[in-house]
Design a protein around this motif. Structure first.
Motif, PDB file in Angstrom:
ATOM      1  N   TYR A   1      48.110  21.147  48.082  1.00 15.87           N
ATOM      2  CA  TYR A   1      49.135  20.111  47.916  1.00 15.87           C
ATOM      3  C   TYR A   1      48.716  19.126  46.834  1.00 15.87           C
ATOM      4  O   TYR A   1      49.520  18.711  46.004  1.00 15.87           O
ATOM      5  CB  TYR A   1      49.375  19.391  49.244  1.00 15.87           C
ATOM      6  CG  TYR A   1      50.378  18.271  49.096  1.00 15.87           C
ATOM      7  CD1 TYR A   1      51.753  18.546  48.968  1.00 15.87           C
ATOM      8  CD2 TYR A   1      49.959  16.946  49.029  1.00 15.87           C
ATOM      9  CE1 TYR A   1      52.662  17.520  48.795  1.00 15.87           C
ATOM     10  CE2 TYR A   1      50.866  15.920  48.870  1.00 15.87           C
ATOM     11  CZ  TYR A   1      52.221  16.209  48.743  1.00 15.87           C
ATOM     12  OH  TYR A   1      53.130  15.200  48.556  1.00 15.87           O
ATOM     13  N   ASP A   2      47.424  18.739  46.846  1.00 12.84           N
ATOM     14  CA  ASP A   2      46.913  17.793  45.853  1.00 12.84           C
ATOM     15  C   ASP A   2      47.079  18.326  44.439  1.00 12.84           C
ATOM     16  O   ASP A   2      47.390  17.577  43.503  1.00 12.84           O
ATOM     17  CB  ASP A   2      45.432  17.504  46.103  1.00 12.84           C
ATOM     18  CG  ASP A   2      45.250  16.379  47.095  1.00 12.84           C
ATOM     19  OD1 ASP A   2      46.284  15.751  47.455  1.00 12.84           O
ATOM     20  OD2 ASP A   2      44.111  16.128  47.532  1.00 12.84           O
TER      21      ASP A   2
ATOM     22  N   LYS B   1      51.414  19.095  44.241  1.00 11.98           N
ATOM     23  CA  LYS B   1      52.318  18.011  44.662  1.00 11.98           C
ATOM     24  C   LYS B   1      53.747  18.515  44.865  1.00 11.98           C
ATOM     25  O   LYS B   1      54.710  17.897  44.422  1.00 11.98           O
ATOM     26  CB  LYS B   1      52.322  16.878  43.620  1.00 11.98           C
ATOM     27  CG  LYS B   1      50.969  16.212  43.415  1.00 11.98           C
ATOM     28  CD  LYS B   1      50.673  15.162  44.469  1.00 11.98           C
ATOM     29  CE  LYS B   1      49.328  14.496  44.200  1.00 11.98           C
ATOM     30  NZ  LYS B   1      48.717  13.929  45.387  1.00 11.98           N
TER      31      LYS B   1
END
Lengths: 433, 428
Positions: B219-220, B223
């Motif tokens: 996710y980082d 995004k």
């Protein structure tokens, strides 16, 4: 005739097992704490055939004696743990190896510890290695009447050679243990009132039972004398009540486990009601220091311990390290005990801790030797180093109450014990690898 | 006007505070066991701002310093215990005080001992009276992962746990193998009921934690979409995987130590210590090589099957093989006499110097606080204990205990009954 007495002698030797055709042993030039007089700064102790032959500063060892150099070392009587569960609890959490508590019935005076004792317990050699040579083996404090205890030597010999005296006392428990064991089963006792009522009820029944049998035997004699017909039918046997007769007739002490002052006073009150106060012994006695004068006045001994009892339970909130020293100062006869199976080996350090908290040194040694012997009426046999007493003694590299000190030799019944143990075997194995 | 007064009062308070802290304390004429060097006879320690300013025989003491004459006495670093349940199993031991084991899920990484510590536990006072200055408080061993551990200063009379937390200490996590977890859940017919179950659940937990970490990382990077739902249980274990928490594993048997080392290698985290470790002597070389410390007792044994092979030579042998050893307590009773527990090991081959290390610098290393405590060295916290005799004697008393230069225990009278006094306070 001479031959006969010789054979008779031989028979005794075989039966007792601890006797052997040995030469006497003499420990020379040691500092000797006899517990029967002042410390002998440099003396000799001689023993043979299980008994002490001589002890003093001017004793000359016999020519055939095996000499042990005790210079710079300490001799004292083998320590006695005044209340422990050695041999009743092998691995505490393995039920199959635990026989310390028959918690199926709050009233079990008929039980005798030697029926549960494991003579090959690994704890025996381990305990002995720290200088503890005997213990009062008692059932765990769970039931109101827990059963009868025995004075057992830690020689590791067969069960018929280790009981110095037994049954030696009847044990009862007051306070939290019985009510928290039986209360949840909706069984009496659920309260301290319940415990006291069960104590009274049982002792009352035992008294009536004794009277019934006395009457029967007197009647029987009368009938015989008057040559009357058939004897009357005897009263029904009751093994529980039978076991309590020696308590009621004052032959063995009643040991009451109690922590709080009110529980100790309940024990005294009930003992007084049944005329056995002079045979009462308080076990643990966590709060006993608060009524030291009363206990001293009533001449009720206390088996203090463990000295490390903490204010970690409701009934031990009054626990202080100075309990033994305060009781001793007030004139109470004090013995120190561990209440443990595996940690009975820490008995000398329990006594050392009592010294750190005010108990005079010699009194501390007495509390783990002469005093327990006296409290349990075994002082003719053990507890001090005097001529004619059993040669249970230890030789230490220094102060036996200091954990760093090594116990060099342990003698039980005059026989030097092996320092081997299950733990030592594992250590030896490790060193070899 | 009001503001001005507030400013005045505040600055006065700050000045007062500074003055109180600035006061120097000199402990003089004592035998100093510094731990990082040989004993110093007739030595002096100078303390300023809660830190050790000077140590030695040629210390110049400022004329306005508070002086403690310790002639004939012995000073050493405050005792450190890596295994305590004080506060989470506060005295008296009634159900209402039982806050150490959240035994509702064998993997309870989301709980934190800090949230259970009751500063008013009277045991803290007795530990201070035993010369103890720092303890790690852990959750119990009913779960495979019991929760976070916290290192605290042993400050009696603290109102909140915040007053006790050792701020510089990294946080730890408690794991437990062997009999306890399998007994707790096995008796409910739940997994784990065997050691196989124990290790499976641990592997599963770390696998899930890895997946959680991966999803966070994904996710980082991208995004895209919603962020992964927070999972506090895996969050804590990600901290283990990332080396942010010191891992302390309750383990008795040597074979289980080996299995646990395998898991740690598989998931690439480090084990800081095995706790209890009564069989550590069987794998001493491996522990030394892996730099895994061992916390143990002097002579406890036989209370359960996994403690059956405990031998009193364990600690001395481990030290001789280069393993960092802590003589730990796991008990609010034994914690009061850890110096005597250390003394016990002398008979089994430990040297006096090493025996003292097992209750000072070694546990400090295990807890990651050896920069601050564990020796009497310039710049370290003034955490120390003064005895009236050798610390390695059953007859010696703690005369004074100090944390950051502040007294946490003082023996009132040489022959008095300080413990009785404490108990009376406790009962109020």
């Amino acid at each position: 005739m001479k031959t006969l007495s010789f054979h008779f002698g031989l028979f005794l030797i075989i039966v007792s097992g601890s006797f052997a055709w040995t030469s006497p042993v003499a420990i020379k030039d040691a500092k000797i704490h006899t517990m029967a007089g002042p410390v002998i700064e440099k003396g000799t102790i001689v023993f043979d055939n299980g008994k002490i032959l001589a002890v003093g500063s001017d004793v000359k060892p016999p020519a055939d004696a095996k000499i042990i150099d005790g210079s710079g070392k300490i001799v004292m009587p083998g320590m006695i743990d005044a209340n422990c569960h050695v041999g009743l609890e092998e691995i505490s959490q393995v039920t199959a190896s635990v026989d310390s508590s028959e918690s199926t019935d709050p009233v079990t005076p008929q039980l005798y510890v030697m029926d549960g004792f494991f003579p090959e317990s690994a704890a025996i050699p381990v305990t002995r290695r720290n200088g503890v040579t005997a213990g009062i083996i008692s059932p765990d404090d769970i039931n109101v009447f827990t059963g009868m205890s025995a004075l057992v030597e830690f020689s590791g010999k067969r069960i018929d050679h280790i009981v110095l005296k037994g049954p030696i006392a009847m044990n009862v428990t007051l306070g939290e243990a019985p009510k928290t064991t039986f209360g949840p089963k909706n069984k009496m006792p659920m309260t301290r009132m319940g415990t006291a009522a069960l104590l009274r009820k049982t002792l009352q029944e035992a008294r009536e039972y004794g009277e019934k049998w006395k009457l029967y035997s007197e009647k029987g004699k009368e009938q015989k004398k008057n040559k009357e017909g058939a004897a009357k039918k005897p009263p029904e046997k009751d093994l529980k009540l039978e076991a309590l007769q020696n308590v009621l007739n004052g032959k063995i002490p009643l040991v009451a486990a109690a922590h709080r002052v009110d529980d100790i006073l309940t024990a005294i009150r009930i003992a007084e009601e049944f005329g056995i106060k002079k045979n009462l012994v308080i076990n643990h006695g966590t709060d006993a220091y608060q009524i030291a004068d009363l206990l001293s006045h009533e001449k009720i001994p206390v088996l203090v311990g463990p000295v490390t009892t903490q204010p970690d339970r409701m009934e031990t909130l009054g626990a202080i390290y100075e309990n033994a020293s305060r009781l001793n100062k007030a004139g109470v006869l004090v013995a120190i005990q561990t209440s443990d199976a595996h940690n009975s080996r820490n008995l000398p350090y329990e006594a050392g801790l009592a010294v750190a908290n005010g108990l005079p040194y010699e009194d501390a040694l007495r509390s783990i030797s002469a005093n327990p012997a006296k409290i349990f009426h075994a002082e003719e046999e053990i507890g001090s180093l005097e001529v004619g007493k059993r040669a249970n003694l230890i030789l230490a590299s220094g102060d036996p109450l200091e954990p760093r000190t090594e116990i060099l030799s342990v003698f039980i019944g005059g026989e030097e014990m092996s320092d081997n143990s299950f733990q030592k075997e594992m250590w030896e194995k490790l060193k070899k690898n | 006007m009001n503001r001005f007064f507030v400013f005045l009062i505040l600055s006065a308070a700050i000045i007062n505070c500074r003055q109180a802290l600035a006061e120097e304390i000199a402990i003089e004429h004592a035998t100093l066991y510094t731990i990082n060097g040989p004993a110093i006879p007739d030595g002096t320690i100078l303390i300023k701002d809660g830190k050790i300013l000077e140590v030695g025989t040629a210390v110049s003491v400022p004329s306005d310093a508070a002086r403690i004459d310790a002639k004939g006495k012995f000073v050493m670093p405050g005792i450190i215990d890596t295994h305590s349940h004080m506060g989470v199993y506060a005295w008296p031991g009634v159900d209402a005080n039982s806050d150490g084991n959240e035994m509702t899920d064998p993997i309870s990484s989301q709980v934190d001992a800090l949230d259970s510590v009751y500063p008013a536990d009277p045991a803290f006072k007795r530990a201070a009276a035993g010369g103890v200055t720092t303890v790690q408080i852990l959750p119990g061993s009913g779960n495979l992962i019991g929760g976070k551990a916290v290192t605290v200063h042993v400050i009696p009379n603290a109102i909140t746990v915040d007053q006790m937390i050792f701020r510089e200490a990294p946080r730890g996590i408690k794991m437990a193998l062997g009999e306890n977890p399998k007994r707790v859940y096995g008796s409910r017919n739940q997994i784990p009921s065997t050691r196989m179950g124990n290790f499976f659940l641990l592997r599963e937990a770390f696998t899930k934690a890895q997946e959680y970490r991966d999803s966070l990382e994904r996710y980082d990077q991208k995004k895209e979409g919603d962020p992964p739902a927070k999972n506090l249980k895996w969050e804590t274990l990600v901290d283990v995987l990332n080396g942010k928490l010191l891992v302390h594993v309750h383990c008795y048997r040597a074979d289980e130590m080996m299995r646990m080392i395998e898991i740690a290698d598989e998931f690439k985290f480090k084990i800081a210590s095995f706790q209890h470790s009564v069989e550590a002597y069987k794998v001493a070389d491996i522990l030394a090589q892996k730099k895994i410390a061992a916390a143990t007792w002097a002579d406890w044994w036989g209370f359960k099957l996994e403690a059956w092979n405990a031998i009193p030579w364990n600690a001395a042998y481990l030290v001789s093989k280069g393993v960092i050893v802590n003589m730990h307590s796991d008990s609010a009773d034994i914690v009061q006499r850890l110096n005597v527990e250390a003394e016990k090991t002398l008979k089994y081959g430990m040297s006096e110097a090493e025996a003292l290390k097992t209750i000072t610098i070694y546990p400090a290393m295990m807890l990651g606080i050896d920069k601050y405590v564990g020796t009497l060295e310039i710049g370290k916290n003034a955490d120390l204990v003064i005895y009236d005799g050798s610390p390695l004697s059953i007859y010696s008393h703690v005369v004074l205990t100090m944390i950051n230069g502040k007294t946490t225990y003082r023996r009132e009278t040489p022959t008095g009954a300080p413990t009785a006094h404490l108990v009376q306070q406790d009962q109020q």
